[in-house]
Design an enzyme around this catalytic site. Structure first.
Site, PDB file in Angstrom:
ATOM      1  N   CYS A   1      -2.302   9.177  -6.808  1.00  0.00           N
ATOM      2  CA  CYS A   1      -3.517   9.338  -6.091  1.00  0.00           C
ATOM      3  C   CYS A   1      -4.790  10.377  -6.617  1.00  0.00           C
ATOM      4  O   CYS A   1      -4.786  11.698  -5.592  1.00  0.00           O
ATOM      5  CB  CYS A   1      -2.983   9.427  -4.781  1.00  0.00           C
ATOM      6  SG  CYS A   1      -4.868   9.272  -3.737  1.00  0.00           S
TER       7      CYS A   1
ATOM      8  N   LYS B   1       0.567  -1.202   0.077  1.00  0.00           N
ATOM      9  CA  LYS B   1       0.073   0.098  -0.173  1.00  0.00           C
ATOM     10  C   LYS B   1       1.016   1.098   0.034  1.00  0.00           C
ATOM     11  O   LYS B   1       1.970   1.630   1.004  1.00  0.00           O
ATOM     12  CB  LYS B   1      -0.979   0.167   1.515  1.00  0.00           C
ATOM     13  CG  LYS B   1      -2.260   1.725   1.186  1.00  0.00           C
ATOM     14  CD  LYS B   1      -2.938   1.346   0.197  1.00  0.00           C
ATOM     15  CE  LYS B   1      -3.343   2.461   0.312  1.00  0.00           C
ATOM     16  NZ  LYS B   1      -4.463   2.702  -0.791  1.00  0.00           N
TER      17      LYS B   1
HETATM   18  C1  DHB Z   1      -5.409   6.032  -2.895  1.00  0.00           C
HETATM   19  C2  DHB Z   1      -5.909   5.781  -4.102  1.00  0.00           C
HETATM   20  C3  DHB Z   1      -4.991   5.584  -5.397  1.00  0.00           C
HETATM   21  O1  DHB Z   1      -5.496   5.393  -6.842  1.00  0.00           O
HETATM   22  C4  DHB Z   1      -3.553   5.902  -5.062  1.00  0.00           C
HETATM   23  O2  DHB Z   1      -3.043   5.760  -5.434  1.00  0.00           O
HETATM   24  C5  DHB Z   1      -3.244   5.960  -3.445  1.00  0.00           C
HETATM   25  C6  DHB Z   1      -4.543   6.242  -2.394  1.00  0.00           C
HETATM   26  C7  DHB Z   1      -6.108   5.919  -1.963  1.00  0.00           C
HETATM   27  O3  DHB Z   1      -7.294   6.580  -2.290  1.00  0.00           O
HETATM   28  O4  DHB Z   1      -6.160   5.262  -0.714  1.00  0.00           O
END
Ligand code: DHB
Length: 311
Positions: free
Chosen positions: A131, A45
């Site tokens: 993001c 993540k």
């Molecule tokens: C999140 C979503 C994304 O597409 C990303 O690249 C990083 C974080 C999110 O909403 O947590």
């Protein structure tokens, strides 16, 4: 005989399939499940300097054709993921991994990357420039000036293997402009694509996720043509040292085959992994190998990037 082995920045992966950041990668337990599966690697993540709770729930919903999410960067903090991938380096029979990260500001991004630089971690880093879900924070990679500024600063001190996660682009001029910037830097890879940002899914008369009045990143079947176009556009434009990771709409061996045909060296699975779990890696690997066998291909090199055009 048929092999789906691949290489990025000198790291060899016994399989080209892995998770996409955000799916099955929040905790060590989830990462361990991907590690123990048929996947060739995992990406964590996206970690920020401090842990984050993210947006209010419901914030992820599967639909018939894919998914919508506005998670808001919930994560356990970059140290949690950095410590874990570093620890795994010293285990036997381990795989090479990807640490995904980004700061909440350019300064924070530099703080995090300097921390990784000073650590014992020698694996790959995926800097997330895409993001779409933090209210008030536009996607970095849609601002070419800021993107160039950040990359120019990063490569003054960062000498370990680094790639970037990109949002989809939708205009040929944007492919040209983005590639011109990326080609100036010693990037290990670009990953195309993150979710198609700020879609809206409605059920009856109501949005399906709570944050941002229902707006969220779209994944799954909806986005495969956009993902393939981005993979191929950057495959055509980037210097050969910059490998392409293909992400978007992969739920069968045929989808993975198409990403590789467009130029992908590695293929990530997001929405379908969320829907099916880590057993998906074995299924898709077998489906990909069946297609390769049928076509007489023994390695990904036999068909990577060799998309045919109509003359
Ligand atoms: C999140 C979503 C994304 O597409 C990303 O690249 C990083 C974080 C999110 O909403 O947590």
């Amino acid at each position: 005989m048929v092999s789906t082995q691949t290489t990025i920045a000198g790291f060899t992966f016994t399989n080209c399939l892995m998770n996409a950041a955000g799916v099955f990668c929040m905790t060590k337990e989830e990462l361990e499940a991907v590690e123990q599966s048929a996947a060739g690697s995992f990406v964590t993540k996206t970690g920020t300097l401090a842990a984050r709770q993210g947006n209010p729930e419901p914030r992820y919903v599967d639909t018939e054709l894919g998914s919508i999410n506005s998670m808001g960067l919930p994560n356990l903090g970059v140290d949690y993921y950095l410590d874990y991938v570093t620890e795994l380096q010293y285990k036997e029979n381990t795989k090479p991994h990807f640490l995904s990260l980004v700061g909440m500001s350019p300064d924070e991004t530099h703080t995090i990357l300097k921390k990784v630089m000073d650590s014992d971690y020698n694996g790959l880093v995926e800097l997330n420039l895409s993001c779409p879900n933090v209210p008030g924070k536009p996607q970095i990679a849609y601002d070419f000036e800021t993107t160039n500024q950040i990359l120019s600063e990063v490569f003054r001190y960062y000498t370990k293997p680094l790639g970037i996660k990109l949002p989809p682009y939708f205009d040929i001029v944007h492919f040209d402009q983005a590639a011109e910037i990326f080609n100036q830097y010693p990037l290990a890879f670009v990953n195309c694509v993150n979710s198609v940002g700020n879609g809206l899914v409605i059920q009856d008369e109501t949005v399906v996720i709570k944050p941002k009045n229902g707006f969220g990143g779209i994944g799954g079947d909806y986005i495969k043509p956009t993902a393939l176009a981005n993979v191929h556009a950057f495959y055509q434009r980037l210097k050969p040292e910059i490998k392409i990771i293909g992400t978007g709409g992969v739920k069968t061996g045929r989808d993975a085959f198409e990403h590789i045909l467009c130029g992908a060296s590695m293929v990530q699975i997001g929405t379908a992994l969320h829907q099916e779990g880590p057993e998906i890696f074995e299924r898709i690997t077998n489906e990909l190998k069946d297609i390769m066998t049928e076509k007489g291909y023994q390695s990904l090199d036999d068909f990577r990037g060799k998309l045919n055009y109509i003359n």
